[in-house]
Design a protein around this motif. Structure first.
Motif, PDB file in Angstrom:
ATOM      1  N   ASP A  22       0.850  -1.188   0.000  1.00 16.98           N
ATOM      2  CA  ASP A  22       0.000   0.000   0.000  1.00 16.98           C
ATOM      3  C   ASP A  22       0.887   1.240   0.000  1.00 16.98           C
ATOM      4  OD1 ASP A  22      -2.080   1.803   0.286  1.00 16.98           O
ATOM      5  OD2 ASP A  22      -2.371   1.394   2.416  1.00 16.98           O
TER       6      ASP A  22
ATOM      7  N   LYS B  32      -0.932   4.696   0.636  1.00 20.92           N
ATOM      8  CA  LYS B  32      -1.594   4.837   1.946  1.00 20.92           C
ATOM      9  C   LYS B  32      -3.105   5.020   1.844  1.00 20.92           C
ATOM     10  CE  LYS B  32       2.401   4.979   4.148  1.00 20.92           C
ATOM     11  NZ  LYS B  32       2.981   3.776   4.604  1.00 20.92           N
ATOM     12  N   GLU B  33      -3.745   4.252   0.956  1.00 25.71           N
ATOM     13  CA  GLU B  33      -5.204   4.278   0.838  1.00 25.71           C
ATOM     14  C   GLU B  33      -5.819   2.940   1.191  1.00 25.71           C
ATOM     15  OE1 GLU B  33      -6.393   5.745  -2.966  1.00 25.71           O
ATOM     16  OE2 GLU B  33      -5.586   7.734  -2.581  1.00 25.71           O
TER      17      GLU B  33
ATOM     18  N   ARG C 133     -10.146  -1.490   2.300  1.00 20.89           N
ATOM     19  CA  ARG C 133     -10.711  -0.354   3.040  1.00 20.89           C
ATOM     20  C   ARG C 133     -11.710  -0.812   4.108  1.00 20.89           C
ATOM     21  NH1 ARG C 133     -11.396   4.828  -0.620  1.00 20.89           N
ATOM     22  NH2 ARG C 133      -9.244   5.019  -1.291  1.00 20.89           N
TER      23      ARG C 133
ATOM     24  N   ASP D 108      -7.038   7.001   7.940  1.00 23.89           N
ATOM     25  CA  ASP D 108      -5.614   7.320   7.935  1.00 23.89           C
ATOM     26  C   ASP D 108      -5.179   7.706   9.352  1.00 23.89           C
ATOM     27  OD1 ASP D 108      -6.519   9.941   8.331  1.00 23.89           O
ATOM     28  OD2 ASP D 108      -6.026  10.595   6.303  1.00 23.89           O
TER      29      ASP D 108
ATOM     30  N   SER E 136      -3.822  -2.545   5.624  1.00 23.46           N
ATOM     31  CA  SER E 136      -2.851  -1.890   4.759  1.00 23.46           C
ATOM     32  C   SER E 136      -1.619  -2.784   4.691  1.00 23.46           C
ATOM     33  CB  SER E 136      -2.480  -0.511   5.329  1.00 23.46           C
ATOM     34  OG  SER E 136      -1.529   0.100   4.509  1.00 23.46           O
TER      35      SER E 136
END
Length: 121
Positions: free
Chosen positions: A7, A10-11, A15, A79, A115
């Motif tokens: 990742d 960083k998304e 999710r 995040d 992540s």
């Protein structure tokens, strides 16, 4: 079985979402580069915190999530900034660093995200 690449933006590799059944996630193998290993960072919320989490995300993200459940559909990634804001309002997730051969158990109904860490992190 799930395959994920690092990742780097960083998304999230996966999710925020929740599943109807419990699951055990075993990291069987991860690619290595120059003897450096990757891994996975999990953020897992309790089922009890889910209503507060949904309310917080709807207020904080507004139009981005609308009336939809932000813990479903894979639209949201928590995040570091959002994670700190959640902690400040008393929503404290489990943060798990998974390495090769580690298993992570996710109880049914618990929102979570993953992540995949790049090799050098």
């Amino acid at each position: 079985m799930y395959f994920a690449s690092p990742d780097v933006i960083k998304e999230g590799s996966t999710r925020l979402h929740k599943d109807a059944t419990s699951a055990v996630n075993l990291l069987l193998y991860n690619l290595k580069s120059d003897n450096l290993r990757g891994g996975a960072d999990w953020i897992v919320f309790t089922a009890e915190d889910t209503p507060k989490l949904i309310e917080f995300l709807r207020k904080r993200l507004g139009r981005e999530v609308g009336d939809a459940d932000p813990t479903q559909g894979g639209r949201v990634f928590i995040d570091d900034t959002l994670l700190q804001e959640l902690r400040n309002v008393g929503i404290k997730p489990f943060c798990i660093h998974q390495e090769e051969a580690d298993a992570v158990f996710i109880p049914a109904g618990c929102p979570h995200q993953v992540s995949s860490r790049p090799y050098n992190s």
